[in-house]
Structures are given as C-alpha cells and as structure tokens.
Motif scaffolding. Sequence first.
Motif, PDB file in Angstrom:
ATOM      1  N   ARG A 123       0.801  -1.215   0.000  1.00 50.79           N
ATOM      2  CA  ARG A 123       0.000   0.000   0.000  1.00 50.79           C
ATOM      3  C   ARG A 123       0.843   1.279   0.000  1.00 50.79           C
ATOM      4  NH1 ARG A 123      -3.316  -2.268  -1.590  1.00 50.79           N
ATOM      5  NH2 ARG A 123      -4.828  -3.673  -0.668  1.00 50.79           N
ATOM      6  N   SER A 124       2.017   1.198   0.637  1.00 53.68           N
ATOM      7  CA  SER A 124       2.760   2.436   0.890  1.00 53.68           C
ATOM      8  C   SER A 124       4.154   2.389   0.283  1.00 53.68           C
ATOM      9  CB  SER A 124       2.870   2.632   2.409  1.00 53.68           C
ATOM     10  OG  SER A 124       3.946   3.493   2.706  1.00 53.68           O
ATOM     11  N   TYR A 125       4.656   3.544  -0.068  1.00 54.39           N
ATOM     12  CA  TYR A 125       6.016   3.644  -0.609  1.00 54.39           C
ATOM     13  C   TYR A 125       7.038   3.151   0.407  1.00 54.39           C
ATOM     14  CZ  TYR A 125       7.174   7.686   2.273  1.00 54.39           C
ATOM     15  OH  TYR A 125       7.451   8.486   3.339  1.00 54.39           O
ATOM     16  N   ARG A 126       6.643   3.125   1.689  1.00 54.42           N
ATOM     17  CA  ARG A 126       7.583   2.677   2.732  1.00 54.42           C
ATOM     18  C   ARG A 126       7.963   1.211   2.555  1.00 54.42           C
ATOM     19  NH1 ARG A 126       4.102   5.521   5.875  1.00 54.42           N
ATOM     20  NH2 ARG A 126       4.856   7.584   6.494  1.00 54.42           N
ATOM     21  N   GLU A 127       7.116   0.466   1.871  1.00 50.17           N
ATOM     22  CA  GLU A 127       7.403  -0.967   1.665  1.00 50.17           C
ATOM     23  C   GLU A 127       8.292  -1.206   0.436  1.00 50.17           C
ATOM     24  OE1 GLU A 127       3.633  -3.377   2.358  1.00 50.17           O
ATOM     25  OE2 GLU A 127       2.930  -1.306   2.591  1.00 50.17           O
ATOM     26  N   VAL A 300       0.845   2.875  -4.979  1.00 46.39           N
ATOM     27  CA  VAL A 300       1.091   2.996  -3.531  1.00 46.39           C
ATOM     28  C   VAL A 300       0.911   4.464  -3.158  1.00 46.39           C
ATOM     29  CG1 VAL A 300       2.700   1.062  -3.344  1.00 46.39           C
ATOM     30  CG2 VAL A 300       3.575   3.341  -3.912  1.00 46.39           C
ATOM     31  N   SER A 301       0.712   4.687  -1.872  1.00 44.26           N
ATOM     32  CA  SER A 301       0.650   6.087  -1.447  1.00 44.26           C
ATOM     33  C   SER A 301       2.075   6.593  -1.301  1.00 44.26           C
ATOM     34  CB  SER A 301      -0.111   6.217  -0.133  1.00 44.26           C
ATOM     35  OG  SER A 301       0.548   5.476   0.859  1.00 44.26           O
ATOM     36  N   GLY A 305       1.232  11.443   0.388  1.00 45.45           N
ATOM     37  CA  GLY A 305      -0.112  10.891   0.540  1.00 45.45           C
ATOM     38  C   GLY A 305      -0.836  10.603  -0.767  1.00 45.45           C
ATOM     39  N   MET A 307      -1.641   8.936  -4.485  1.00 52.27           N
ATOM     40  CA  MET A 307      -1.407   7.591  -5.012  1.00 52.27           C
ATOM     41  C   MET A 307      -0.543   7.682  -6.279  1.00 52.27           C
ATOM     42  SD  MET A 307      -2.853   5.712  -2.840  1.00 52.27           S
ATOM     43  CE  MET A 307      -2.959   4.057  -3.541  1.00 52.27           C
TER      44      MET A 307
END
Length: 437
Positions: A123-127, A300-301, A305, A307
């Motif tokens: 879901r997130s750029y952190r991944e 991803v976000s 924030g 997408m």
Amino acid sequence: MRLSRYFLPTLKENPSEAQIVSHRLMLRAGLIRQASAGIYSWLPLGFRVLKRIEQIVREEQDAAGCHELLMPTIQSADLWRESGRYEDYGKEMLRIKDRHERDMLYGPTNEELITAIFRDSVRSYRELPKLLYHIQWKFRDEVRPRFGVMRGREFLMKDSYSFDLDQAGARRAYNKMFVAYLRTFARMGLKAIPMQADTGPIGGDLSHEFIILAETGESQVYCDRELVDFDVLGEAVDYEADLQPMVDRWASRYAATDEKHDPVRFAALPEARRIEARGIEVGHIFYFGTKYSAPMRAEVSGPTGEMVPLHMGSYGIGVSRLAGAIIEASHDGNGIVWPDAVAPFKVGLINVKADDAACGKAADELYDRLRAAGIEVLYDDTEERAGAKFANMDLIGLPWQILVGPRGVKAGTVELKRRAGGERAELSAEAALAKLA
Ligand code: 5CA
C-alpha cells in the motif's frame, strides 16, 4: 553413481534432426529427448546440469537482494485483459479453456500476475523497493522452434520483477540486475556482453540483452572487442552501493544487436576492436516504468499521501537455453567440455579392464573414497570395452577423468585426465584425490 545402474542413453550416431552442435550433443550425450516440437524431457544427466545452472542463477539473485517465490504456469486471461496484452500477444500464447469455459493461458511471462500480487499486498512507498523472482516453465508457441532447447516452445526461465516509487529507484534495481547478470554468466564460464536491445512485446525504453558470441547464434551483433576481456568476478560487489559507475563502464562501450545498431558509431572504433558476430541471447533486462502498473492500477501512497503508480522492470534469464548455449561455447570434436561450475558430475571414473579382478577392486575402492570425500563421481563400471568407455566419457564431458588400468594397478597409480585440453598425469590414488578435493 555407478553407470551400470544409471539411466544414460547415449547415441553413437548423430541425430539427423539436429542442425547445431549443442542440439546434437545434448541428444547424443543423453541429456534431453524431444517430446514434441520445441518441447523436451530432461533425462537424469541433463536434469543435473539444469539444476546446476538454476542454482547459480538463484545464488546471484539472492545476493542482489531479490526474493524467490513461485507463480503458477497457468494464468487467467482476465489479468491479461487488464494490461491489454491478451489480444496483443497473438498466436504465441497458448490459450486454454477450463471446464467452466473460462479463458486460461499457459504463461509466456509473468508481468501481469506479479503486478496483481503486488497491488493486492503493498500500500505504501515505505514498503519499497522490492525485487522478486521465480524460476518457472514458460510456453511460447514459437513459429519456428529450433536448435533444441535454444528456441523451445516450453522453456525454463528465471524472471525477476522490480517495484519502485520512481524512475531513479527503478534504475537502481536495473543496475543490480545488470551486475548480477554479469556475475551469473561469468560463473558459468561464459563471456556474456550486455548490448543495447529492442524491447519487443515486453515494452519499455531501457533494455539490455546479454549475449554470448557464438557462430550459431540467432542474432547479428556488433561490439567493442575490449568488452570481451573485461574482468567480472575479480571485484566484490556491494549491492547497496551505487552501481552506476560499474554499469557505465560496460554500457559506455559500443555493443548493440542488429535492431539498435548504429553503423556510424561503430565505424568510429579502431578497426581491430570492431567485432561483428553472431550471438545467443541468454538474458534480457527491461525497465518499462508504469506500462503495467498504470492500466492495472498497481499504486502505492507516496510521501505526500497521493497515489502513485509503481515503476517496474523485468529481468529474464533463459535457464534451459543456457544448457545449450554453454555447450555451444564449450565443446570439441569428441563432445561436450563442461565448465566445472555446471558439470553434472565432477569426475568420470573408468575401470579400463572390466574383466580384470584387480582393476575392478582398485576402481571400486577409489569410487568409495571419492564419494567419501564428497566428490561427485560417475563410475563406468560396465562391461564395455575400453575404447567405447573413453569415447563415451569424452562425449558427456565431465571435467575430470580417472582411468584405472592393469598397468597402473601394478605400479600403484591411476591416470588423471583433464577433459579440457586433454592433459594427463600418472599419479597415486591419494594424489588424485587430493587434487580433486
Ligand atoms: N518478461 C521478460 C523478462 S522477465 C521476458 O520475457 N523477457 S524475454 O522474452 O527476453 O525472455 C527472457 C529470456 O528467456 C531470453 O533472454 C532468453 O534467454 C529466454 N528465452 C526466450 N524465449 C525462449 C525460447 N523460445 N526458448 C528458450 N529460451 C527462451
């Protein structure tokens, strides 16, 4: 392994259907058998080679931070409708209906499936970033399957996929695979040269084919001779460091396939450095940005924030093709000359005189000692005459041979032969063991 118990159906005659040396030798040395056009069974000796190749590919992918998974061979057509490739792929795609009349297909590649897996879980750029790969059979209904496993319809491919937030990240992933590929092929004893290439049905605007030079290659290629002598395994690689300088060292030299050939740039090289040759494509890497993630909505976000569609690349190696390519690069008039790293066994042990009890005893003992030392050995303990055993051992191309004959048994020696070059030495069994260990 005792040859008398093994399954190694070698052929004395050249099979008429094989046009190139690797295909001929793979059939003759009992590595493969054709099941139908472009589809092959891997017999025990060939299967060992395939596993060796696969393992080198795996180790270098793992070292580059790529994670192995396994996707199925059969895929749903619906995913391919999302990317728009279901129609585009045309007759090369093997289309199947299941019992409910649903459209399925035998995967020719996996961009859609991996994109779907990724979009459902991340879901997130952190991944990010992430690199994933699998080693799985593919099917492409090639118009002209030929040259045995080199252009098959069913073939084993390693395919990796990278997921990044932006183009700079994707470039880092591309560079990791670029370097991992150089190392992978070098470990197999091959000189593979990255060349600018066309992207074909995979798409994208940055792509390199990894090509080994061979007369029987299907592609016409042009490159700077100095690339052939670049050292690959000499330097350790830190995959977390900036790999761009290393990639540039290669990519700044002239190397291109026919489709991307620039005669003017090529002519600017000193004549002695211009190589015009045939080549075999053993790997192909692509950066294609959001070609799949945008239509398939794999987003991803981002840091603020919003997408954003993932930037992706895909990276293929022809694992089964490599078995043929390695033979094209390494054989002589008597048969295959396996590079140590991919050889199905390290040593072929031959009892030269099958009806001599002392020879049989000495060879049996040496066989046990080799195995106890963890050395992989194929022991020709059959009743064949010596000449046939020698020819057979040369044909299958194990890196080392040990010959146990009556004269040596009396003198307390064996003969150790290196398949590549044919160098021979008489030495004690202990010395032979020490040399091989
Ligand atoms: N999805 C991308 C990269 S993962 C892809 O499919 N690339 S490819 O089409 O270039 O294939 C990757 C590698 O598979 C090629 O470099 C080649 O070594 C091997 N390959 C492709 N077609 C065949 C075939 N018909 N028989 C044997 N090997 C093949």
